[in-house]
Design a protein around this motif. Structure first.
Motif, mmCIF file in Angstrom:
data_model
loop_
_atom_site.group_PDB
_atom_site.id
_atom_site.type_symbol
_atom_site.label_atom_id
_atom_site.label_comp_id
_atom_site.label_asym_id
_atom_site.label_seq_id
_atom_site.Cartn_x
_atom_site.Cartn_y
_atom_site.Cartn_z
ATOM 1 N N LEU A 235 12.840 -19.753 25.128
ATOM 2 C CA LEU A 235 14.188 -19.194 25.285
ATOM 3 C C LEU A 235 14.168 -17.701 25.590
ATOM 4 O O LEU A 235 14.898 -17.222 26.468
ATOM 5 C CB LEU A 235 15.013 -19.462 24.032
ATOM 6 N N PHE A 236 13.356 -16.939 24.866
ATOM 7 C CA PHE A 236 13.389 -15.485 24.984
ATOM 8 C C PHE A 236 12.249 -14.906 25.825
ATOM 9 O O PHE A 236 12.268 -13.720 26.143
ATOM 10 C CB PHE A 236 13.343 -14.846 23.592
ATOM 11 N N GLY A 237 11.257 -15.715 26.147
ATOM 12 C CA GLY A 237 10.148 -15.205 26.959
ATOM 13 C C GLY A 237 8.836 -15.183 26.192
ATOM 14 O O GLY A 237 8.801 -15.095 24.955
ATOM 15 N N LYS A 238 7.754 -15.244 26.930
ATOM 16 C CA LYS A 238 6.421 -15.349 26.318
ATOM 17 C C LYS A 238 6.023 -14.100 25.546
ATOM 18 O O LYS A 238 5.165 -14.156 24.657
ATOM 19 C CB LYS A 238 5.391 -15.641 27.403
ATOM 20 N N ASP A 239 6.607 -12.955 25.895
ATOM 21 C CA ASP A 239 6.223 -11.714 25.218
ATOM 22 C C ASP A 239 6.952 -11.512 23.893
ATOM 23 O O ASP A 239 6.686 -10.544 23.176
ATOM 24 C CB ASP A 239 6.501 -10.519 26.137
ATOM 25 N N THR A 240 7.901 -12.397 23.561
ATOM 26 C CA THR A 240 8.675 -12.261 22.323
ATOM 27 C C THR A 240 7.802 -12.601 21.110
ATOM 28 O O THR A 240 7.108 -13.612 21.094
ATOM 29 C CB THR A 240 9.897 -13.188 22.344
ATOM 30 N N LYS A 241 7.854 -11.741 20.104
ATOM 31 C CA LYS A 241 7.105 -11.982 18.874
ATOM 32 C C LYS A 241 8.012 -12.656 17.849
ATOM 33 O O LYS A 241 9.233 -12.519 17.890
ATOM 34 C CB LYS A 241 6.573 -10.663 18.316
ATOM 35 N N VAL A 256 12.192 -19.948 4.633
ATOM 36 C CA VAL A 256 11.894 -18.701 5.336
ATOM 37 C C VAL A 256 13.066 -18.272 6.198
ATOM 38 O O VAL A 256 13.873 -19.095 6.626
ATOM 39 C CB VAL A 256 10.638 -18.840 6.236
ATOM 40 N N GLU A 257 13.161 -16.966 6.421
ATOM 41 C CA GLU A 257 14.036 -16.408 7.452
ATOM 42 C C GLU A 257 13.192 -16.208 8.697
ATOM 43 O O GLU A 257 12.024 -15.807 8.614
ATOM 44 C CB GLU A 257 14.608 -15.058 7.001
ATOM 45 N N VAL A 258 13.767 -16.495 9.857
ATOM 46 C CA VAL A 258 13.027 -16.399 11.114
ATOM 47 C C VAL A 258 13.523 -15.189 11.890
ATOM 48 O O VAL A 258 14.721 -15.087 12.193
ATOM 49 C CB VAL A 258 13.195 -17.681 11.945
ATOM 50 N N ASP A 259 12.623 -14.271 12.217
ATOM 51 C CA ASP A 259 12.947 -13.075 12.989
ATOM 52 C C ASP A 259 12.210 -13.100 14.315
ATOM 53 O O ASP A 259 11.121 -13.673 14.432
ATOM 54 C CB ASP A 259 12.540 -11.803 12.234
ATOM 55 N N ILE A 260 12.803 -12.460 15.316
ATOM 56 C CA ILE A 260 12.113 -12.253 16.586
ATOM 57 C C ILE A 260 12.161 -10.766 16.921
ATOM 58 O O ILE A 260 13.030 -10.030 16.425
ATOM 59 C CB ILE A 260 12.735 -13.067 17.741
ATOM 60 N N SER A 261 11.221 -10.324 17.728
ATOM 61 C CA SER A 261 11.237 -8.925 18.156
ATOM 62 C C SER A 261 12.467 -8.680 19.012
ATOM 63 O O SER A 261 12.848 -9.519 19.836
ATOM 64 C CB SER A 261 9.967 -8.606 18.950
#
Length: 342
Positions: A235-241, A256-261
């Motif tokens: 969804l957000f791209g391969k570089d997203t952490k 857990v809470e899920v965070d993305i860069s």
């Protein structure tokens, strides 16, 4: 009577009709049974025989003049209306106007993208009622009665029946799936949910969630992590952490809470991510054994994971929208910006 006939002839010849209303007025005055010409015929009935013979021809001539004049007025009006219609016919030699297509709402577009990603890895769709009972919305999800966990949900209860409420999450749909389907279960539940919250740029009382559930033998936390890794990258791209932070939900353990860069500042820090470089997109965890037991699924044999996320939050990140209220205000200027969404 002769003088009346001559006066009426002059009046008929001088009469002007330009509209349908004026035509009807003319008909009523000179042609109808109660017209002035009709009144003269009624007077003739009591006249002498010689007068009847002489004036009868005169009145018939007057009637013919009035009738012919009426037909002339009708023809003139039909010609006039035809010309006006012809003037309104579009010029068929002009080039066509391009189709004015509407724009897809960004919430629907994001929801479709999320569904597409999970369908490709085996998840099917499930739906349920937006007005729920206490069992499916709370109790079956390990919310004990009077437990503080219920206070996490600001609920719209039905006034006449405190056991009925607008659902606070689409987890209630997952309960219904578990009650009516034997494992393995792999389902996605998108839909509207309701929370009794003040409306602001970052919160709303009506919003959209999508929740996933996977139950089978030997399902582990590793399966949950890999599923969400795949989703975020798609969804957000391969570089997203992506990162997982320990949290608490009554229906999962561990949770857990899920965070993305932050895809707006690329992790450098901005007001969207509160200068942390990370943005929360949802919660997840392994399904609590109590939840499985409440739906007659053997927790000794089966395990599973569940996750949930707000579609508005993801849409805001995808399209860099900074005010949640824009999604429900139906401002055409805002919606037109999403014409190119596929």
């Amino acid at each position: 009577m002769k003088e009346k006939v001559e006066e009426l002839k002059k009046e008929i010849e001088a009469y002007i009709v330009e509209t349908a209303e004026e035509l009807e007025q003319y008909r009523m005055k000179f042609i109808s049974r109660k017209s002035v010409v009709g009144d003269l015929f009624n007077e003739l009935k009591t006249a002498d025989q010689e007068v009847k013979r002489e004036m009868g021809r005169t009145l018939n001539e007057l009637k013919n003049i009035a009738t012919n004049r009426f037909k002339s007025f009708v023809d003139d009006l039909e010609t006039k209306e035809g010309s006006e219609k012809l003037a309104n016919v579009p010029d068929l030699t002009l080039p066509p106007v391009a189709d004015q297509l509407g724009a897809q709402h960004p919430i629907l577009a994001t929801k479709a993208r999320i569904i597409e990603i999970f369908e490709r890895i085996g998840f099917n769709l499930s739906e349920g009622p937006e007005v729920e009972d206490d069992w499916h919305n709370f109790s079956a999800l390990n919310f004990p009665e009077n437990h503080p966990a219920r206070e996490m949900q600001d609920t719209f209860f039905i006034e006449r029946n405190p056991d009925i409420a607008l659902r606070t999450h689409t987890s209630s749909v997952q309960v219904r799936v578990m009650e009516n389907q034997k494992p393995p279960i792999r389902t996605l539940s998108p839909g509207r949910v309701y929370r009794n919250e003040a409306i602001s740029a970052r919160a709303h009382c009506v919003f959209h969630q999508v929740e996933g559930l996977y139950i089978d033998e030997n399902v582990s936390f590793k399966d949950l992590k890999q599923t969400l890794y795949h989703f975020v990258k798609e969804l957000f791209g391969k570089d997203t952490k992506i990162r997982f932070r320990p949290s608490y939900f009554p229906f999962t353990e561990p949770s857990v809470e899920v965070d993305i860069s932050c895809n707006i500042c690329k992790g450098k820090g901005c007001n969207i991510c509160k200068y942390t470089g990370w943005v929360e997109i949802g919660g997840a965890g392994m399904v609590d054994p109590n939840v499985l037991t409440s739906s007659n699924i053997d927790p000794e044999k089966y395990s599973g994971f569940a996750f949930g996320m707000g579609i508005e939050r993801i849409t805001m990140l995808l399209y860099q929208i900074n005010d949640l209220r824009l999604f429900t205000e139906n401002d055409v200027r805002f919606l037109k910006q999403f014409k190119n969404i596929k």
